[in-house]
Scaffold this active site. Structure first.
Site, PDB file in Angstrom:
ATOM      1  N   HIS A 156      -4.182  -6.863  -1.569  1.00  0.00           N
ATOM      2  CA  HIS A 156      -4.909  -5.842  -0.781  1.00  0.00           C
ATOM      3  C   HIS A 156      -6.164  -6.387  -0.100  1.00  0.00           C
ATOM      4  O   HIS A 156      -7.147  -5.659   0.049  1.00  0.00           O
ATOM      5  CB  HIS A 156      -5.272  -4.626  -1.653  1.00  0.00           C
ATOM      6  CG  HIS A 156      -4.092  -3.902  -2.210  1.00  0.00           C
ATOM      7  ND1 HIS A 156      -4.210  -2.768  -3.002  1.00  0.00           N
ATOM      8  CD2 HIS A 156      -2.752  -4.117  -2.096  1.00  0.00           C
ATOM      9  CE1 HIS A 156      -3.006  -2.331  -3.329  1.00  0.00           C
ATOM     10  NE2 HIS A 156      -2.108  -3.135  -2.807  1.00  0.00           N
ATOM     11  N   GLU A 182       4.744   2.775   0.622  1.00  0.00           N
ATOM     12  CA  GLU A 182       4.496   2.605  -0.816  1.00  0.00           C
ATOM     13  C   GLU A 182       3.016   2.668  -1.113  1.00  0.00           C
ATOM     14  O   GLU A 182       2.595   3.208  -2.129  1.00  0.00           O
ATOM     15  CB  GLU A 182       5.063   1.260  -1.301  1.00  0.00           C
ATOM     16  CG  GLU A 182       5.076   1.110  -2.813  1.00  0.00           C
ATOM     17  CD  GLU A 182       3.801   0.516  -3.412  1.00  0.00           C
ATOM     18  OE1 GLU A 182       3.648   0.563  -4.630  1.00  0.00           O
ATOM     19  OE2 GLU A 182       2.939   0.009  -2.664  1.00  0.00           O
TER      20      GLU A 182
HETATM   21 ZN   LIG Z   1       3.156  -3.538  -3.046  1.00  0.00          ZN
END
Ligand SMILES: [Zn+2]
Length: 467
Positions: free
Chosen positions: A430, A330
């Protein structure tokens, strides 16, 4: 077409097309749905298995960026987990995934006494020369501002310093406003002849964590290396620039290799009456490599696996098949989503709904949904029992529910996104801080229960189709 069928089926009281929509589900159906929700929630909290599942994934594959050994380990773990859990039709559906490796990454304010800056390469960036790239920095807050500078930015490092707008209540919306500088900053910097792009990290917090994420190149534009800088260091850099010219040196050792084999992992609770009709529940198995991908999207993986377990444990076997899909890639390519759309093209018309959870393992507050108008209103009514546990927020017309659902969205499958309380999401997203320790087991369990309940209600023939 399917969207119309779905809308019609949900709001029709009988099989005669001209009958007016029912204002609400029958009281006994609503009571049964509420009882099912209570039982799933209590089971989820009592068994506390969602966090065990998440820990299992992270123990085996703390790093699982596409193309890495960890990603392959995660696929193996998921297959074993699904089989042990008793899901049916468990399989890996292969797809080629990109292989980008991070390598060394550092930066400093150049000068007599160099000062380190906390940076991380954006995913897909090219490398710098081994001794780095050093140049004067120009700061901009928009692409328009960069193009006004034009030639004056040539040979420089472009510093994209637009903060996520903190006044917005929904962090995802703030992210959406600022993220183009991360996605396309390198392209815009390349257009003006800059030598690198340095992008303020995607968070409203002022801290020392640089946030990686996907970025694009345009083959028609010279490619420049691109990195994110921690917000605290972005502030420091901006303050230095306010006093006069500043030079930065940036080292990135990233490399892009050949594509390697990857896979979506799929398992099912086969429907008791309409096994060939599918409600998909999914998350993504890959994760950025700085932390453990615990919220993004280990939580989603745990949500959907635990949702399937909860339904079995509570004796719920819906009329339609509930298919758990753990998507590959993804984060930097969507190859898994694309492969799913291709492999299941003939079957997409029999997907009656799809739910993705990719917003972190926080307290569930409801669902976003691609349906609009009367169709959305009908699902909102169907989902009313969720209000009881504070998860009744429902926003129709709110996009595809998650990037992995794009091929289903394009095929007009009604798509849902689990909505969670995301105020802290961009503290971790992230970054190296996205670790198991940052996930609360009760919040995670509640998310799983809500996904289980919603999927079972959508998969229930009586609720969907009166025929
Ligand atoms: Zn994600």
């Amino acid at each position: 077409l399917l969207r119309l069928v779905f809308a019609f089926a949900l709001c029709c009281a009988c099989s005669t097309p001209a009958v007016a929509p029912k204002p609400s589900p029958a009281p006994e159906a609503a009571a049964a749905a509420t009882a099912r929700l209570t039982s799933l929630v209590e089971r989820a909290l009592g068994d506390n298995q969602a966090i065990v599942t998440l820990r299992g994934l992270i123990d085996v594959a703390p790093k699982r960026l596409s193309g890495s050994p960890g990603a392959a380990a995660a696929v193996h773990w998921a297959l074993v987990h699904m089989r042990e859990q008793g899901l049916q039709n468990v399989r890996a559906e292969p797809c080629a995934v990109p292989c980008w490796q991070r390598g060394e990454e550092r930066a400093e304010l150049a000068g007599a006494a160099p000062q380190p800056l906390r940076v991380t390469a954006l995913g897909g960036s090219i490398n710098t020369p081994p001794d780095g790239v050093e140049a004067e920095v120009v700061e901009v807050r928009s692409f328009e501002q960069l193009h006004e500078l034009g030639q004056r930015a040539a040979g420089k490092i472009v510093f994209f310093n637009r903060p996520m707008p903190r006044a917005l209540r929904r962090p995802g919306q703030a992210y959406g406003e600022a993220v183009p500088q991360r996605s396309n900053g390198a392209i815009e910097a390349g257009k003006v002849g800059a030598v690198a792009a340095l992008v303020r990290s995607m968070t409203t917090a002022i801290d020392g964590y640089p946030h990686t994420g996907a970025m694009n190149y345009d083959d028609a534009v010279p490619k420049v290396p691109a990195a994110a800088i921690a917000t605290a260091d972005a502030e420091l850099l901006a303050a230095a620039l306010a006093k006069g010219p500043v030079r930065v040196r940036l080292w990135l050792g990233c490399r892009t290799g050949e594509d390697v084999p990857g896979a979506n992992v799929v398992g099912e609770l086969v429907g008791r009456e309409r096994p060939d009709e599918v409600v998909l529940i999914g998350g993504h198995l890959d994760a950025w490599d700085l932390g453990e991908g615990a919220h993004d999207d280990g939580a989603g993986v745990a949500h959907v696996l635990e949702a399937a377990r909860l339904l079995s444990a509570c004796g719920v076997q819906p009329a339609r098949t509930i298919r758990v899909v753990l998507f590959a890639n993804e984060e930097n390519g969507l190859r898994g989503a694309t492969a799913y759309g291709v492999a299941h093209a003939d079957e997409l018309a029999r997907h009656v709904a799809a739910i993705e959870t990719d917003a972190g393992g926080f307290t569930p507050i409801g669902f976003s949904c691609s349906l609009r108008d009367a169709a959305a209103d009908a699902v909102k009514t169907l989902f009313a029992p969720l209000q009881e546990i504070g998860a009744g927020t429902f926003v129709g017309g709110a996009g595809a529910g998650g990037a992995d659902l794009a091929p289903l969205h394009a095929a007009d499958v009604p798509c849902f996104g689990l909505w969670v309380d995301g105020q802290k999401y961009f503290d971790y997203h992230h970054t190296a801080a996205d670790t198991l320790a940052m996930v609360n087991e009760r919040e995670l369990a509640l998310g799983a229960a809500v996904v289980a309940w919603a999927a079972s209600v959508l998969a229930d023939r009586d609720a969907l189709s009166p025929r």
